[in-house]
Design a protein around this motif. Sequence first.
Motif, short mmCIF file in Angstrom:
data_model
loop_
_atom_site.label_atom_id
_atom_site.label_comp_id
_atom_site.label_asym_id
_atom_site.label_seq_id
_atom_site.Cartn_x
_atom_site.Cartn_y
_atom_site.Cartn_z
N LEU A 8 0.83 -1.20 0.00
CA LEU A 8 0.00 0.00 0.00
C LEU A 8 0.87 1.26 0.00
O LEU A 8 0.63 2.18 -0.78
N VAL A 9 1.89 1.29 0.84
CA VAL A 9 2.79 2.45 0.90
C VAL A 9 3.52 2.61 -0.44
O VAL A 9 3.67 3.72 -0.95
N LEU A 10 3.97 1.50 -1.00
CA LEU A 10 4.65 1.54 -2.30
C LEU A 10 3.72 2.11 -3.37
O LEU A 10 4.12 2.95 -4.18
N THR A 11 2.47 1.70 -3.34
CA THR A 11 1.50 2.20 -4.31
C THR A 11 1.31 3.71 -4.16
O THR A 11 1.30 4.44 -5.16
N VAL A 12 1.20 4.19 -2.94
CA VAL A 12 1.02 5.62 -2.70
C VAL A 12 2.26 6.40 -3.14
O VAL A 12 2.16 7.46 -3.77
N CYS A 13 3.45 5.87 -2.83
CA CYS A 13 4.71 6.55 -3.22
C CYS A 13 4.86 6.62 -4.74
O CYS A 13 5.22 7.67 -5.28
N VAL A 14 4.58 5.52 -5.42
CA VAL A 14 4.70 5.51 -6.87
C VAL A 14 3.65 6.44 -7.49
O VAL A 14 3.92 7.14 -8.46
N SER A 15 2.47 6.48 -6.90
CA SER A 15 1.43 7.38 -7.38
C SER A 15 1.88 8.83 -7.29
O SER A 15 1.75 9.59 -8.25
N ALA A 16 2.43 9.21 -6.15
CA ALA A 16 2.90 10.58 -5.97
C ALA A 16 4.04 10.89 -6.94
O ALA A 16 4.07 11.96 -7.56
#
Length: 183
Positions: A88-96
């Motif tokens: 989930l954190v990886l997804t949010v970081c890549v999204s940003a």
Amino acid sequence: MVKSTVTPLFWRGGLAVVVGVVSLVCPGVTLEAFVVAFSVYALVVAGIDVMRAFSRDRVVAVGGRLLLAALSLAAAFGPVTWPEVTALVLTVCVSAWALVSGVVEVALFFRYGERAGERATWLLSGLVSVLLGTVLAARPGAGAVTLVSVFGVFSVLHGAFVLIASAGIRRAPYATRRLARSH
């Protein structure tokens, strides 16, 4: 100067295409590689912070560096212990990252002095990045394997646009000389 700009651009685009294809063909392996790479990075940072802590003569600096080392150590083992949270954190970081880099690339479209083809390439690449960031931000809980697949498609498209841009830059001096000789 053109050659020094073209070669790194070419390799950047080629690497993006290769990483994208690997991500699409082997999403599970790619996800594991992301987690392992991050864990190794955080472990190395923890070691460096410990070394830096004991190279200082002030107690405040030692305590701060040891605190940073402890945080990095926790970050190194967190992904292995809680892979769902890491996804989930990886997804949010890549999204940003995709949203910010996409906006910058779209802004490059509006630069003056660039050829139309290069400007269009920046626009398309930026829009693909913004689209990736938006999709991931809308559904971050969709899972890391989906992220890897979307990242793979993004990398292939982005890499292709960068390769096209590098080819256009590489041809520009030849076209200019040919045009000069014809007049």
